[in-house]
Motif scaffolding. Structure first.
Motif, PDB file in Angstrom:
ATOM      1  N   HIS A  58     -34.864 -26.090 -26.638  1.00 42.74           N
ATOM      2  CA  HIS A  58     -34.149 -27.081 -27.436  1.00 42.74           C
ATOM      3  C   HIS A  58     -33.937 -26.498 -28.812  1.00 42.74           C
ATOM      4  O   HIS A  58     -34.776 -25.741 -29.305  1.00 42.74           O
ATOM      5  N   TYR A  59     -32.824 -26.844 -29.448  1.00 41.25           N
ATOM      6  CA  TYR A  59     -32.517 -26.254 -30.742  1.00 41.25           C
ATOM      7  C   TYR A  59     -33.568 -26.588 -31.803  1.00 41.25           C
ATOM      8  O   TYR A  59     -33.768 -25.843 -32.747  1.00 41.25           O
ATOM      9  N   SER A  60     -34.287 -27.703 -31.663  1.00 42.88           N
ATOM     10  CA  SER A  60     -35.268 -28.063 -32.683  1.00 42.88           C
ATOM     11  C   SER A  60     -36.611 -27.362 -32.484  1.00 42.88           C
ATOM     12  O   SER A  60     -37.321 -27.101 -33.436  1.00 42.88           O
ATOM     13  N   THR A  61     -36.948 -27.103 -31.258  1.00 43.08           N
ATOM     14  CA  THR A  61     -38.159 -26.362 -30.908  1.00 43.08           C
ATOM     15  C   THR A  61     -38.137 -26.152 -29.395  1.00 43.08           C
ATOM     16  O   THR A  61     -37.321 -26.726 -28.704  1.00 43.08           O
TER      17      THR A  61
END
Length: 166
Positions: A58-61
């Protein structure tokens, strides 16, 4: 613990991890996304159970496949440095449940999708394995020789920071 050659148990765990990632769609497409699952891990417990998982990018983590496996093993009652685990009665063990010893994770491997093979755990996964399963053995790719080797987690993260148990 010095690196060891692969055994039939090691090869079987690699095969399980490969089958896990091969079963997760989507496979390569012309529109491959960074959110696709690209890694699977498998871990062997001392009682013979195998736990598998895939990564969640996921782009956030991201959640590595190894961490998914560790969570599944904890959910199933496998012991760790932070949890006594749960003893499981088996047909082979006539010992009373209260006298049985909970299983521990003894071996971990991660593989990449599309037959790209075994990979070594990232630094975060190494730290978590040292913290929760300091005796686990990990299959790694020796980048110098291209060989897969079995190595103790403490050898993969020497001088690890080890937190005090809360």
């Amino acid at each position: 613990m010095a690196a060891r050659s692969l055994t039939a148990t090691h090869l079987n765990l690699i095969e399980v991890a490969n089958k896990t990632i091969d079963a997760v769609p989507p496979h390569s497409t012309t529109e491959a996304r960074t959110t696709d699952h690209t890694c699977a891990a498998a871990a062997l417990a001392s009682d013979g159970r195998i736990f598998t998982g895939v990564n969640m990018f996921h782009y956030s983590t991201s959640l590595c496949a190894e961490n998914t496996v560790l969570a599944k093993a904890a959910e199933a009652g496998v012991a760790s440095a932070y949890s006594p685990g749960l003893a499981r009665p088996t047909e082979e063990s006539p010992v009373a449940e209260a006298e049985q010893r909970p299983a521990e994770l003894v071996l971990m491997v991660a593989v990449l999708s599309e037959g790209r093979g075994v990979i070594s755990p990232c630094g975060r996964c190494r730290q978590i394995m040292v913290d929760y399963h300091p005796g686990i053995e990990v299959l790694v790719l020796d980048s110098d020789t291209g060989d897969i080797k079995a190595v103790g987690i403490k050898d993969l993260l020497p001088y690890a920071w080890v937190p005090k148990k809360w």
